[in-house]
Design a protein around this motif. Structure first.
Motif, PDB file in Angstrom:
ATOM      1  N   GLY A   1       0.682  -1.073  -0.045  1.00 39.71           N
ATOM      2  CA  GLY A   1       0.041   0.014  -0.068  1.00 39.71           C
ATOM      3  C   GLY A   1       0.854   1.163   0.067  1.00 39.71           C
ATOM      4  N   ARG A   2       2.191   1.166   0.438  1.00 39.02           N
ATOM      5  CA  ARG A   2       3.100   2.253   0.199  1.00 39.02           C
ATOM      6  C   ARG A   2       3.137   2.606  -1.329  1.00 39.02           C
ATOM      7  NH1 ARG A   2       8.156   0.875   3.546  1.00 39.02           N
ATOM      8  NH2 ARG A   2       7.859  -1.043   2.479  1.00 39.02           N
ATOM      9  N   CYS A   3       3.980   3.809  -1.511  1.00 35.21           N
ATOM     10  CA  CYS A   3       4.079   4.237  -2.727  1.00 35.21           C
ATOM     11  C   CYS A   3       5.286   5.008  -2.977  1.00 35.21           C
ATOM     12  CB  CYS A   3       2.947   4.919  -3.506  1.00 35.21           C
ATOM     13  SG  CYS A   3       2.837   5.147  -5.360  1.00 35.21           S
ATOM     14  N   ALA A   4       6.031   4.890  -3.979  1.00 33.67           N
ATOM     15  CA  ALA A   4       7.135   5.863  -4.363  1.00 33.67           C
ATOM     16  C   ALA A   4       6.544   6.802  -5.405  1.00 33.67           C
ATOM     17  CB  ALA A   4       8.436   5.171  -4.481  1.00 33.67           C
ATOM     18  N   VAL A   5       6.829   7.920  -5.052  1.00 33.08           N
ATOM     19  CA  VAL A   5       6.356   9.084  -6.093  1.00 33.08           C
ATOM     20  C   VAL A   5       7.262  10.129  -6.418  1.00 33.08           C
ATOM     21  CG1 VAL A   5       4.416  10.831  -6.364  1.00 33.08           C
ATOM     22  CG2 VAL A   5       4.028   8.775  -4.961  1.00 33.08           C
TER      23      VAL A   5
ATOM     24  N   TRP B   1      -6.766   2.941  -7.354  1.00 23.44           N
ATOM     25  CA  TRP B   1      -5.414   2.453  -6.449  1.00 23.44           C
ATOM     26  C   TRP B   1      -5.677   2.474  -5.146  1.00 23.44           C
ATOM     27  CZ3 TRP B   1      -2.223   0.665  -9.824  1.00 23.44           C
ATOM     28  CH2 TRP B   1      -2.025   1.364 -11.142  1.00 23.44           C
ATOM     29  N   THR B   2      -5.117   1.342  -4.538  1.00 21.60           N
ATOM     30  CA  THR B   2      -4.952   1.550  -2.975  1.00 21.60           C
ATOM     31  C   THR B   2      -3.939   2.370  -2.496  1.00 21.60           C
ATOM     32  OG1 THR B   2      -5.298  -1.012  -2.923  1.00 21.60           O
ATOM     33  CG2 THR B   2      -4.329   0.045  -1.048  1.00 21.60           C
ATOM     34  N   SER B   3      -2.901   2.709  -3.184  1.00 27.49           N
ATOM     35  CA  SER B   3      -1.966   3.799  -2.862  1.00 27.49           C
ATOM     36  C   SER B   3      -2.556   5.033  -3.538  1.00 27.49           C
ATOM     37  CB  SER B   3      -0.648   3.489  -3.275  1.00 27.49           C
ATOM     38  OG  SER B   3      -0.345   2.112  -2.762  1.00 27.49           O
ATOM     39  N   PRO B   4      -2.803   6.309  -2.801  1.00 31.55           N
ATOM     40  CA  PRO B   4      -3.194   7.367  -3.241  1.00 31.55           C
ATOM     41  C   PRO B   4      -2.426   8.151  -4.183  1.00 31.55           C
ATOM     42  CG  PRO B   4      -3.756   7.296  -0.832  1.00 31.55           C
ATOM     43  CD  PRO B   4      -2.925   6.166  -1.179  1.00 31.55           C
TER      44      PRO B   4
ATOM     45  N   LEU C   1      -3.218  -4.279  -7.174  1.00 30.25           N
ATOM     46  CA  LEU C   1      -2.897  -3.056  -6.679  1.00 30.25           C
ATOM     47  C   LEU C   1      -4.210  -1.817  -6.534  1.00 30.25           C
ATOM     48  CD1 LEU C   1       0.460  -2.523  -8.403  1.00 30.25           C
ATOM     49  CD2 LEU C   1      -0.015  -2.878  -5.957  1.00 30.25           C
ATOM     50  N   ALA C   2      -5.318  -2.382  -7.285  1.00 28.81           N
ATOM     51  CA  ALA C   2      -6.433  -1.389  -7.521  1.00 28.81           C
ATOM     52  C   ALA C   2      -7.534  -2.211  -7.753  1.00 28.81           C
ATOM     53  CB  ALA C   2      -6.236  -0.438  -8.717  1.00 28.81           C
ATOM     54  N   PRO C   3      -8.049  -2.845  -6.436  1.00 28.11           N
ATOM     55  CA  PRO C   3      -9.221  -3.967  -6.550  1.00 28.11           C
ATOM     56  C   PRO C   3     -10.323  -3.093  -7.072  1.00 28.11           C
ATOM     57  CG  PRO C   3      -8.073  -3.977  -4.482  1.00 28.11           C
ATOM     58  CD  PRO C   3      -7.533  -2.704  -5.142  1.00 28.11           C
ATOM     59  N   GLY C   4     -11.187  -3.604  -7.900  1.00 30.17           N
ATOM     60  CA  GLY C   4     -12.239  -2.919  -8.753  1.00 30.17           C
ATOM     61  C   GLY C   4     -12.013  -2.414 -10.262  1.00 30.17           C
ATOM     62  N   PHE C   5     -10.660  -2.597 -10.459  1.00 29.80           N
ATOM     63  CA  PHE C   5     -10.254  -2.009 -11.642  1.00 29.80           C
ATOM     64  C   PHE C   5     -10.905  -2.689 -12.982  1.00 29.80           C
ATOM     65  CE2 PHE C   5      -7.307  -3.253 -15.217  1.00 29.80           C
ATOM     66  CZ  PHE C   5      -7.501  -1.912 -15.935  1.00 29.80           C
TER      67      PHE C   5
END
Length: 543
Positions: A94-98, A333-336, A433-437
């Motif tokens: 759930g973390r994300c590098a941006v 996405w789970t990660s905003p 990574l994005a349930p419901g995609f």
């Protein structure tokens, strides 16, 4: 009779034509397809309400390269748009590098993933600030880059003073990107941002020189962003065409070229597939792949015998498999952080990138494909109706499939079953990574390796970079051992595609170099001195 005939209206061909037209040459561009653009095109083929880019989509080098900047395309209707964030790499937890537009914001996000990683990112960006512009000038100059080298060396000496000066910087850039990432960062974010950028080429985390590609793309994104043309990739092409026509150049589409007319070792013009001969008073420039030119448009009888053997050793970059989607809503996405980025890299960790590279190297369709995903409406709201999203994702596959590392038994036949199986595999990666995609998919289009050549003959199998980016086919080795320049063994014929130095990417460097070479050789000094001198040097280097 035009002064120059340019074969192919891809971005490099159009850039070359513009440079020649600016010099006062009468230029005719011949394009096989019904419309110009090559890999820089867009359509509404997935859904009538959605704009989809056929191939390239984000253009960090389009705004960073001196070749493209010099054209001033913004004065010809091009408008760049940016997503709120440049690049994201979501993690399974759930973390994300941006990669943010602001370096300090990027650093803060990476610091949350690993102590000290914010400072490490700013240190790498500081290296870019001290020498990035000089590196770009050297990179997009014909090889050898005689004029930019002193300035680049001075900048590198200042930038690398704490770690060995010029040689220290060179050692860093020649490192595998895994080595750079693991040396500089404690957490996973920094290494993934760099390694994912490296994998825009066909290098792996362990490839020599991978750090240079990853650092260059990531830092260009930090400095310029990874923008998109408003309205679709085709708007970049449209601006190039408008600029060319304003300078007096012409583009003829639906006119495939069958051969280059060669007499006494000189290119005199071209012959179209319809049998029409078109003379060129000064030069022919070919925005086609090296294999399509040598032994294709130019018969082997007009070329040195050694070139045939050299071209047998020419290595393409891997094939490409792409899916376009029209979504009824943005990806959940789970990660905003991933929701804010124009480009998203999909791989669980660095080791997964290594396994992906190993699968490609052994001829297997990867079980866990590394995917590049573009959220086009996030970057440019004109791409689809409000509240929806135009999305694409692509991954690489072998040209010759020996097996499937995944469960679907893909053989490389690329029939309807195999296309659907790999598309579903990519969708599964996004879904995790994005349930419901999947529930938001209104339409999708699959582009398998055999499809690419149908809309661009310069992309056999979807080899997007005009040949491998590995070191053995760069600089003086691109496309074959020699000078790494646009000149060919046929006088008056110049290679203007990504198969020439500096290689793949929408930066216009290959086209600019070809145009400048044509101008130089057409001058009195060029005919008397430059042409024979380069030919003698090429013969000495290649035996």
């Amino acid at each position: 009779m035009p002064d120059a005939v340019v074969v192919g209206a891809g971005q490099n061909g159009l850039v070359a034509a513009n440079v020649l037209a600016d010099a006062g040459w009468d230029v005719l561009v011949l394009e096989a397809q019904p419309e110009p653009g090559g890999a820089v095109r867009s359509d509404r083929g997935v859904h009538p309400g959605y704009v989809s880019d056929l191939c390239s989509a984000f253009y960090p080098l389009g705004v960073a390269s001196p070749a493209m900047r010099a054209l001033g395309l913004e004065r010809h209707g091009l408008r760049w748009r940016h997503a709120p964030a440049v690049l994201a790499h979501p993690l399974p937890d759930g973390r994300c590098a941006v990669l943010e537009r602001d370096p300090d914001a990027t650093a803060a996000g990476l610091e949350a993933l690993g102590a000290g990683d914010g400072e490490a990112w700013l240190r790498l960006y500081g290296l870019w600030e001290r020498m990035g512009e000089e590196l770009l000038r050297a990179l997009f100059t014909p090889f050898p880059p005689v004029r930019p080298v002193p300035a680049l060396a001075a900048a590198a000496r200042r930038a690398g003073a704490p770690a060995g000066g010029v040689l220290g910087v060179l050692r860093t850039l020649l490192s595998p990107v895994r080595a750079l990432g693991e040396r500089e960062f404690a957490g996973p974010g920094g290494p993934l941002l760099l390694a994912g950028s490296t994998l825009h080429t066909d290098l792996t985390p362990e490839s020599t020189g991978g750090a240079a590609f990853g650092w260059l793309l990531a830092m260009a994104g930090q400095r310029y962003g990874w923008p998109v043309p408003e309205g679709g990739a085709g708007e970049l092409t449209a601006a190039l065409v408008r600029r060319l026509e304003a300078a007096g150049g012409r583009v003829r589409c639906g006119t495939p070229v069958a051969s280059v007319i060669v007499r006494d070792g000189r290119a005199l013009g071209v012959r179209t597939a319809g049998g029409e001969p078109i003379r060129a008073a000064k030069a022919v420039l070919a925005d086609v792949s090296a294999p399509a030119l040598y032994g294709g448009l130019v018969a082997w009888e007009h070329l040195p015998a050694r070139l045939r053997e050299q071209m047998r050793r020419f290595d393409l970059d891997p094939a490409t498999f792409k899916v376009d989607w029209a979504l009824t809503a943005p990806i959940p996405w789970t990660s905003p952080g991933a929701a804010r980025a124009g480009t998203v890299h999909l791989a669980p960790d660095l080791d997964a990138l290594t396994r992906y590279g190993a699968d490609l190297a052994t001829g297997r369709v990867p079980a866990e494909p590394f995917a590049l995903l573009g959220q086009m409406t996030t970057a440019d709201p004109t791409r689809s109706p409000a509240g929806t999203e135009s999305v694409w994702a692509y991954t690489h596959v072998p040209h010759r499939v020996r097996g499937d590392a995944g469960p679907d038994g893909i053989t490389g036949a690329w029939d309807a079953r195999e296309r659907a199986a790999l598309a579903d595999r990519l969708e599964g990666i996004v879904e995790r990574l994005a349930p419901g995609f999947r529930d938001r998919i209104a339409a999708r289009r699959i582009v398998a390796p055999p499809d690419w050549a149908e809309h661009n003959a310069s992309l056999p199998g979807g080899a997007l970079n005009g040949g491998t980016s590995l070191p053995h086919q760069q600089l003086v080795f691109r496309p074959v051992p020699g000078l790494g320049r646009a000149e060919t063994p046929v006088a008056g014929l110049f290679l203007a595609s990504a198969s020439a130095h500096p290689g793949g990417g929408v930066h216009g460097g290959c086209g600019t170099n070809a145009a400048r070479a044509a101008l130089a050789h057409a001058s009195p000094a060029g005919r008397l001195v430059l042409t024979p001198a380069l030919e003698a040097l090429r013969r000495a280097l290649t035996g």
